[in-house]
Write an enzyme that holds these catalytic residues in place. Structure first.
Site, mmCIF file in Angstrom:
data_model
loop_
_atom_site.group_PDB
_atom_site.id
_atom_site.type_symbol
_atom_site.label_atom_id
_atom_site.label_comp_id
_atom_site.label_asym_id
_atom_site.label_seq_id
_atom_site.Cartn_x
_atom_site.Cartn_y
_atom_site.Cartn_z
ATOM 1 N N HIS A 106 0.961 -1.340 -0.149
ATOM 2 C CA HIS A 106 0.442 0.262 0.190
ATOM 3 C C HIS A 106 0.473 1.084 0.177
ATOM 4 O O HIS A 106 1.931 1.185 0.578
ATOM 5 C CB HIS A 106 -1.023 -0.613 1.293
ATOM 6 C CG HIS A 106 0.043 -0.261 2.392
ATOM 7 N ND1 HIS A 106 0.424 -0.864 2.881
ATOM 8 C CD2 HIS A 106 -0.020 0.883 3.500
ATOM 9 C CE1 HIS A 106 0.721 -0.814 4.158
ATOM 10 N NE2 HIS A 106 0.325 0.979 4.497
ATOM 11 N N HIS A 132 1.403 3.839 1.962
ATOM 12 C CA HIS A 132 1.736 4.139 2.285
ATOM 13 C C HIS A 132 3.494 4.764 3.072
ATOM 14 O O HIS A 132 4.103 3.620 2.723
ATOM 15 C CB HIS A 132 1.721 3.885 4.344
ATOM 16 C CG HIS A 132 -0.073 4.568 4.484
ATOM 17 N ND1 HIS A 132 -0.698 3.689 5.801
ATOM 18 C CD2 HIS A 132 -0.956 4.821 4.170
ATOM 19 C CE1 HIS A 132 -1.825 4.080 5.721
ATOM 20 N NE2 HIS A 132 -2.054 4.858 4.543
ATOM 21 N N ASP A 153 5.592 5.017 4.360
ATOM 22 C CA ASP A 153 7.112 2.928 5.569
ATOM 23 C C ASP A 153 6.533 2.061 4.532
ATOM 24 O O ASP A 153 7.057 1.012 5.344
ATOM 25 C CB ASP A 153 6.498 2.644 6.934
ATOM 26 C CG ASP A 153 4.969 2.604 7.367
ATOM 27 O OD1 ASP A 153 3.812 2.905 6.596
ATOM 28 O OD2 ASP A 153 4.383 2.262 8.642
ATOM 29 N N HIS A 154 6.123 1.698 3.948
ATOM 30 C CA HIS A 154 6.168 0.480 3.089
ATOM 31 C C HIS A 154 6.347 0.949 1.626
ATOM 32 O O HIS A 154 7.017 0.612 0.766
ATOM 33 C CB HIS A 154 4.772 -0.054 3.114
ATOM 34 C CG HIS A 154 4.263 0.195 4.034
ATOM 35 N ND1 HIS A 154 4.182 -1.296 4.861
ATOM 36 C CD2 HIS A 154 3.478 -0.064 5.817
ATOM 37 C CE1 HIS A 154 4.025 -1.828 5.557
ATOM 38 N NE2 HIS A 154 3.313 -0.751 6.390
ATOM 39 N N HIS A 160 -7.691 -0.240 5.069
ATOM 40 C CA HIS A 160 -6.053 -0.001 5.840
ATOM 41 C C HIS A 160 -6.212 1.583 5.160
ATOM 42 O O HIS A 160 -5.883 2.495 5.544
ATOM 43 C CB HIS A 160 -4.952 -0.407 6.488
ATOM 44 C CG HIS A 160 -3.735 0.582 6.810
ATOM 45 N ND1 HIS A 160 -3.972 0.889 8.225
ATOM 46 C CD2 HIS A 160 -2.599 0.647 6.571
ATOM 47 C CE1 HIS A 160 -2.938 1.141 8.638
ATOM 48 N NE2 HIS A 160 -2.440 0.872 7.441
ATOM 49 N N ASP A 182 -0.763 -4.388 5.746
ATOM 50 C CA ASP A 182 -1.420 -3.370 7.091
ATOM 51 C C ASP A 182 -2.576 -3.931 7.486
ATOM 52 O O ASP A 182 -3.738 -3.763 7.819
ATOM 53 C CB ASP A 182 -0.895 -2.144 7.318
ATOM 54 C CG ASP A 182 -0.079 -1.586 7.980
ATOM 55 O OD1 ASP A 182 1.439 -2.872 7.422
ATOM 56 O OD2 ASP A 182 0.966 0.119 7.952
ATOM 57 N N HIS A 226 4.534 -5.657 10.290
ATOM 58 C CA HIS A 226 5.080 -4.221 11.180
ATOM 59 C C HIS A 226 5.031 -5.569 12.542
ATOM 60 O O HIS A 226 4.116 -6.681 12.157
ATOM 61 C CB HIS A 226 4.367 -3.527 11.208
ATOM 62 C CG HIS A 226 4.448 -3.188 11.260
ATOM 63 N ND1 HIS A 226 5.132 -1.381 11.209
ATOM 64 C CD2 HIS A 226 3.166 -1.828 10.220
ATOM 65 C CE1 HIS A 226 4.787 0.225 10.442
ATOM 66 N NE2 HIS A 226 3.338 -1.127 10.115
#
Length: 296
Positions: free
Chosen positions: A93, A95, A97-98, A151, A173, A212
């Site tokens: 996705h 975001h 941090d991905h 998400h 996530d 995570h």
């Protein structure tokens, strides 16, 4: 149908109880089986504070896919150390941090393909995918794209199969060990379908690799929903021991999640009753609300 499913789960739980297989033993067994396999290798690459990127390596060709390589230099180095060449990126996705390492990895590996959901606006994406699309890696790994929204609207999970392997799924996530992602862009209806229908329909032995390391906190919360659930208690103890030893708590399995993850157990009337609901969608919404306000 639900009562029949519940009956099968009770029978399976009783069988495991008789065998006295603890979560630690089950995890060790799964790792041993993975180490004996010849065509698929998965490496954890810890990133940032609690993220995991992954390398999916076809052992026959040494070709690899990087899953959510937010720290691309680290991921490419691990690939080189294992004699693998990264051919593609699987982005779950958008975001940061991905997907935040996608542009950099394109510089490090010229010509690399970066896959991402067609409606998710993934940074650096070269190839957009939709649910049901298939990607091939190496000599025989098949990657099926599964749309698992909530998400983010375009979140994709990647289901990997090979004729000689236990299947695996990278869930980003959407599905965590004993938890799920926050409903940032979607609804309880979407998360219920993503978890309990789309991912929940995968074979029970499917190994779950999430984005995570949240397992201990998730199990601590799960124990407040079901304080009498012995499987949650056992897995929490095991997860705490793993983390104290500096080891990951991932992968889980679809079967294990149905036994310990409150968000996947919302079809059970007793779980609905515990949170004052009478439908699985209402229950997943309420459990998410409780988790969002839980401070542990």
């Amino acid at each position: 149908m639900l009562s029949l499913i519940a009956t099968h789960r009770v029978i399976a739980a009783a069988a495991l109880s008789r065998l006295r297989l603890t979560p630690r033993a089950l995890s060790t067994t799964a790792q041993h089986l993975r180490s004996q396999k010849k065509t698929m290798k998965i490496l954890h690459v810890p990133c940032l504070q609690d993220n995991y990127a992954y390398l999916l390596i076809d052992e026959k060709t040494r070709e690899a896919a990087a899953v959510d390589p937010v720290e691309p230099e680290k991921v490419v180095k691990v690939a080189e150390e294992n004699g693998a060449v990264v051919r593609m990126v699987l982005t779950t996705h958008h975001h940061w941090d991905h997907a935040g390492g996608n542009e950099k990895i394109k510089e490090l590996v010229p010509g690399i393909k970066v896959y991402g959901g067609s409606i998710d606006n993934v940074k650096g994406c070269t190839d957009k995918v939709d649910s049901g699309d298939k990607i091939s890696l190496g000599a025989g790994l098949s990657i099926m794209c599964l749309h698992t929204p909530c998400h983010t609207n375009g979140h994709i999970s990647y289901y990997i199969t090979d004729k000689d392997e236990c299947p695996v799924v990278f869930t980003g996530d959407t599905l965590f060990v004993a938890g799920c992602g926050k409903f940032f862009e979607g609804t309880a209806e979407q998360m219920y379908k993503s978890l309990c229908t789309t991912l929940g329909s995968l074979p029970e032995p499917t190994e779950v690799y999430c984005g995570h390391e949240y397992t201990v906190k998730n199990l601590q919360f799960a124990s407040t929903v079901e304080p009498e659930n012995e499987k949650i208690k056992d897995k929490l103890l095991w997860a705490q021991q793993q983390r104290e030893a500096g080891l990951p708590t991932i992968p889980s399995t679809i079967k294990d999640e149905f036994e310990t993850n409150p968000f996947l157990r919302v079809d059970l009337p007793e779980i609905q009753a515990k949170v004052g609901c009478t439908s699985p969608v209402d229950a997943i919404r309420e459990i998410r609300r409780l988790k969002d306000n839980w401070r542990g």
